[in-house]
Design a protein around this motif. Structure first.
Motif, PDB file in Angstrom:
ATOM      1  N   ALA A  60       0.849  -1.366   0.089  1.00 21.87           N
ATOM      2  CA  ALA A  60       0.057   0.309   0.098  1.00 21.87           C
ATOM      3  C   ALA A  60       0.507   1.118   0.107  1.00 21.87           C
ATOM      4  CB  ALA A  60      -0.964   0.356   0.581  1.00 21.87           C
ATOM      5  N   THR A  61       0.412   2.388  -0.677  1.00 20.56           N
ATOM      6  CA  THR A  61       0.684   3.509  -0.202  1.00 20.56           C
ATOM      7  C   THR A  61       0.072   4.491   0.821  1.00 20.56           C
ATOM      8  OG1 THR A  61       1.601   3.758  -3.106  1.00 20.56           O
ATOM      9  CG2 THR A  61       1.708   5.619  -1.526  1.00 20.56           C
ATOM     10  N   ILE A  62       1.057   4.918   1.882  1.00 17.05           N
ATOM     11  CA  ILE A  62      -0.032   5.280   2.581  1.00 17.05           C
ATOM     12  C   ILE A  62       0.700   7.000   2.682  1.00 17.05           C
ATOM     13  CG2 ILE A  62      -0.109   5.738   5.365  1.00 17.05           C
ATOM     14  CD1 ILE A  62       0.603   2.716   4.942  1.00 17.05           C
ATOM     15  N   HIS A  63      -0.572   7.621   2.926  1.00 21.94           N
ATOM     16  CA  HIS A  63       0.020   9.444   3.067  1.00 21.94           C
ATOM     17  C   HIS A  63      -0.237   9.654   4.630  1.00 21.94           C
ATOM     18  CE1 HIS A  63       0.486   9.236  -1.246  1.00 21.94           C
ATOM     19  NE2 HIS A  63      -0.234   8.487  -1.591  1.00 21.94           N
ATOM     20  N   SER A  64       0.344  10.416   5.164  1.00 26.44           N
ATOM     21  CA  SER A  64      -0.356  10.908   6.605  1.00 26.44           C
ATOM     22  C   SER A  64      -0.242  12.440   6.305  1.00 26.44           C
ATOM     23  CB  SER A  64       1.146  10.383   7.550  1.00 26.44           C
ATOM     24  OG  SER A  64       2.003  11.808   7.427  1.00 26.44           O
ATOM     25  N   GLN A  65      -1.564  13.327   7.206  1.00 19.95           N
ATOM     26  CA  GLN A  65      -1.433  13.901   7.709  1.00 19.95           C
ATOM     27  C   GLN A  65      -2.284  14.880   5.953  1.00 19.95           C
ATOM     28  OE1 GLN A  65      -0.988  15.359  10.921  1.00 19.95           O
ATOM     29  NE2 GLN A  65      -1.116  13.798  11.523  1.00 19.95           N
ATOM     30  N   VAL A  66      -3.376  14.324   6.451  1.00 23.53           N
ATOM     31  CA  VAL A  66      -4.345  14.872   4.436  1.00 23.53           C
ATOM     32  C   VAL A  66      -5.595  15.308   4.538  1.00 23.53           C
ATOM     33  CG1 VAL A  66      -4.812  14.011   2.186  1.00 23.53           C
ATOM     34  CG2 VAL A  66      -3.234  12.606   3.140  1.00 23.53           C
ATOM     35  N   ALA A  67      -5.079  17.126   4.153  1.00 25.87           N
ATOM     36  CA  ALA A  67      -6.148  17.504   4.436  1.00 25.87           C
ATOM     37  C   ALA A  67      -7.494  16.910   3.342  1.00 25.87           C
ATOM     38  CB  ALA A  67      -6.016  18.525   3.875  1.00 25.87           C
ATOM     39  N   MET A  68      -8.479  17.093   3.924  1.00 29.63           N
ATOM     40  CA  MET A  68     -10.175  16.326   3.629  1.00 29.63           C
ATOM     41  C   MET A  68     -10.377  17.298   2.295  1.00 29.63           C
ATOM     42  SD  MET A  68     -12.608  15.751   6.942  1.00 29.63           S
ATOM     43  CE  MET A  68     -13.684  15.386   6.249  1.00 29.63           C
ATOM     44  N   ALA A  69     -10.089  18.255   2.358  1.00 31.23           N
ATOM     45  CA  ALA A  69     -10.246  19.165   0.603  1.00 31.23           C
ATOM     46  C   ALA A  69      -9.386  18.696  -0.025  1.00 31.23           C
ATOM     47  CB  ALA A  69     -10.008  20.710   1.607  1.00 31.23           C
ATOM     48  N   ALA A  70      -8.207  17.554   0.262  1.00 26.81           N
ATOM     49  CA  ALA A  70      -7.409  16.723  -0.724  1.00 26.81           C
ATOM     50  C   ALA A  70      -8.356  15.701  -1.424  1.00 26.81           C
ATOM     51  CB  ALA A  70      -6.434  16.446  -0.328  1.00 26.81           C
ATOM     52  N   LEU A  71      -9.178  15.802  -1.125  1.00 22.25           N
ATOM     53  CA  LEU A  71      -9.919  13.896  -1.301  1.00 22.25           C
ATOM     54  C   LEU A  71     -11.129  14.434  -1.224  1.00 22.25           C
ATOM     55  CD1 LEU A  71      -8.445  11.468   1.206  1.00 22.25           C
ATOM     56  CD2 LEU A  71      -7.236  11.937  -1.322  1.00 22.25           C
ATOM     57  N   ILE A  72     -12.163  15.374  -1.029  1.00 22.10           N
ATOM     58  CA  ILE A  72     -13.513  15.973  -0.529  1.00 22.10           C
ATOM     59  C   ILE A  72     -13.791  16.759  -1.650  1.00 22.10           C
ATOM     60  CG2 ILE A  72     -15.002  15.645   0.634  1.00 22.10           C
ATOM     61  CD1 ILE A  72     -14.282  13.703   2.643  1.00 22.10           C
ATOM     62  N   ASP A  73     -14.755  16.885  -2.630  1.00 19.34           N
ATOM     63  CA  ASP A  73     -14.612  18.010  -3.152  1.00 19.34           C
ATOM     64  C   ASP A  73     -16.857  18.446  -2.286  1.00 19.34           C
ATOM     65  OD1 ASP A  73     -14.555  20.782  -4.523  1.00 19.34           O
ATOM     66  OD2 ASP A  73     -13.847  19.851  -6.232  1.00 19.34           O
ATOM     67  N   VAL A  74     -17.327  19.284  -3.363  1.00 20.08           N
ATOM     68  CA  VAL A  74     -18.840  20.021  -2.272  1.00 20.08           C
ATOM     69  C   VAL A  74     -19.050  20.428  -4.428  1.00 20.08           C
ATOM     70  CG1 VAL A  74     -20.500  21.101  -1.798  1.00 20.08           C
ATOM     71  CG2 VAL A  74     -18.492  21.117  -0.239  1.00 20.08           C
ATOM     72  N   LYS A  75     -20.403  19.530  -4.316  1.00 19.50           N
ATOM     73  CA  LYS A  75     -21.133  19.780  -5.576  1.00 19.50           C
ATOM     74  C   LYS A  75     -22.378  20.814  -4.744  1.00 19.50           C
ATOM     75  CE  LYS A  75     -19.316  16.219  -9.455  1.00 19.50           C
ATOM     76  NZ  LYS A  75     -19.809  15.256  -9.867  1.00 19.50           N
ATOM     77  N   GLY A  76     -22.864  21.884  -5.528  1.00 23.45           N
ATOM     78  CA  GLY A  76     -24.104  22.848  -4.882  1.00 23.45           C
ATOM     79  C   GLY A  76     -23.319  23.702  -3.255  1.00 23.45           C
ATOM     80  N   GLY A  77     -24.422  23.456  -2.525  1.00 24.89           N
ATOM     81  CA  GLY A  77     -24.342  23.736  -1.683  1.00 24.89           C
ATOM     82  C   GLY A  77     -23.248  25.288  -1.631  1.00 24.89           C
ATOM     83  N   ASN A  78     -22.949  26.337  -0.245  1.00 23.91           N
ATOM     84  CA  ASN A  78     -22.181  27.191  -0.318  1.00 23.91           C
ATOM     85  C   ASN A  78     -21.052  27.067   0.040  1.00 23.91           C
ATOM     86  OD1 ASN A  78     -22.782  26.560   2.385  1.00 23.91           O
ATOM     87  ND2 ASN A  78     -24.699  28.518   2.110  1.00 23.91           N
ATOM     88  N   ARG A  79     -20.565  28.426  -0.011  1.00 22.55           N
ATOM     89  CA  ARG A  79     -18.841  28.275   0.488  1.00 22.55           C
ATOM     90  C   ARG A  79     -18.617  27.386   2.170  1.00 22.55           C
ATOM     91  NH1 ARG A  79     -14.471  29.060  -0.854  1.00 22.55           N
ATOM     92  NH2 ARG A  79     -12.666  30.551   0.836  1.00 22.55           N
ATOM     93  N   SER A  80     -19.907  27.831   2.875  1.00 25.20           N
ATOM     94  CA  SER A  80     -20.169  26.775   4.008  1.00 25.20           C
ATOM     95  C   SER A  80     -19.910  25.208   4.315  1.00 25.20           C
ATOM     96  CB  SER A  80     -21.371  27.302   5.050  1.00 25.20           C
ATOM     97  OG  SER A  80     -22.498  27.244   4.379  1.00 25.20           O
ATOM     98  N   SER A  81     -20.071  25.201   3.956  1.00 23.79           N
ATOM     99  CA  SER A  81     -20.871  23.544   2.832  1.00 23.79           C
ATOM    100  C   SER A  81     -19.476  22.850   3.282  1.00 23.79           C
ATOM    101  CB  SER A  81     -20.905  23.061   1.694  1.00 23.79           C
ATOM    102  OG  SER A  81     -22.234  23.683   1.639  1.00 23.79           O
ATOM    103  N   ARG A  82     -18.254  23.071   2.386  1.00 24.02           N
ATOM    104  CA  ARG A  82     -17.087  23.556   2.477  1.00 24.02           C
ATOM    105  C   ARG A  82     -16.322  23.782   3.244  1.00 24.02           C
ATOM    106  NH1 ARG A  82     -13.306  21.659  -1.276  1.00 24.02           N
ATOM    107  NH2 ARG A  82     -10.922  22.112  -1.107  1.00 24.02           N
ATOM    108  N   ASN A  83     -16.296  24.831   3.822  1.00 22.75           N
ATOM    109  CA  ASN A  83     -15.797  25.115   5.197  1.00 22.75           C
ATOM    110  C   ASN A  83     -16.043  24.817   6.351  1.00 22.75           C
ATOM    111  OD1 ASN A  83     -14.237  27.454   3.707  1.00 22.75           O
ATOM    112  ND2 ASN A  83     -16.992  29.075   5.131  1.00 22.75           N
ATOM    113  N   SER A  84     -16.679  23.867   6.282  1.00 22.52           N
ATOM    114  CA  SER A  84     -17.672  22.333   7.436  1.00 22.52           C
ATOM    115  C   SER A  84     -16.543  20.905   7.367  1.00 22.52           C
ATOM    116  CB  SER A  84     -18.628  22.066   7.147  1.00 22.52           C
ATOM    117  OG  SER A  84     -18.448  21.049   5.925  1.00 22.52           O
ATOM    118  N   PHE A  85     -15.570  21.494   6.465  1.00 24.92           N
ATOM    119  CA  PHE A  85     -14.546  20.573   6.463  1.00 24.92           C
ATOM    120  C   PHE A  85     -12.765  20.764   6.274  1.00 24.92           C
ATOM    121  CE2 PHE A  85     -15.932  19.801   2.475  1.00 24.92           C
ATOM    122  CZ  PHE A  85     -15.020  19.896   0.976  1.00 24.92           C
TER     123      PHE A  85
END
Length: 165
Positions: A60-85
């Motif tokens: 396996a390739t293991i990465h540490s200390q990865v920002a959630m925003a590197a793996l998850i995006d928001v479709k729809g919603g507003n800025r506060s949706s992304r700000n939650s993570f």
């Protein structure tokens, strides 16, 4: 007299404006109130667990200390949706050799046992689940390597069956 007074007031206001702009930009003020210090990337505990993961899961390739925003995006919603993570961090991300993210790992400590910690974990877990990411939580850096291996194999099977189904 009034002209000199206005000039002095202008100088004082300008001085305060310069000090305020330096404080906001993070530059060190003359009083030295802002300083930047280097810190370790992982705690000793996190580093120990990282070594255990690498040893138990050599393919396996293991990465540490990865920002959630590197793996998850928001479709729809507003800025506060992304700000939650967007400032939250996954402790480890486990990937297949081809780079596909299999699952994420959270290494829990005492800070996760209180109400506030459980709420933070629930938010993180809920967002990850909504994005199709599985989160595995371990309590100890000394988790048995066979447990790490078993969980990895189970996640690979889940991903394979989802891809076929």
């Amino acid at each position: 007299m009034i002209g000199i007074g206005l000039v002095l007031v202008g100088i004082v206001v300008f001085g305060f404006a310069v000090l305020l702009s330096r404080a906001k930009s993070g530059k060190r003020s003359s009083s030295g109130s802002v300083s930047y210090v280097r810190r370790n990337f992982m705690t000793a505990r996190e580093l120990e667990f990282f070594g255990a993961l690498r040893s138990a899961l050599p393919e396996a390739t293991i990465h540490s200390q990865v920002a959630m925003a590197a793996l998850i995006d928001v479709k729809g919603g507003n800025r506060s949706s992304r700000n939650s993570f967007d400032r939250k961090i996954f402790d480890y991300v486990v990937c297949a050799a081809n780079g596909f993210v299999l699952y994420v790992i959270e290494l829990d400590d005492r800070s996760h046992s209180g109400d506030a910690g459980r709420r933070r974990d629930a938010v993180k877990d809920g967002i990850a689940k909504a994005a199709g990411l599985r989160v595995l939580r371990y309590q100890s850096v000394r988790t048995d390597s066979q447990v790490l291996r078993r969980d990895f194999d189970a996640m690979v099977l889940l991903v394979d069956s989802a891809a076929k189904g």
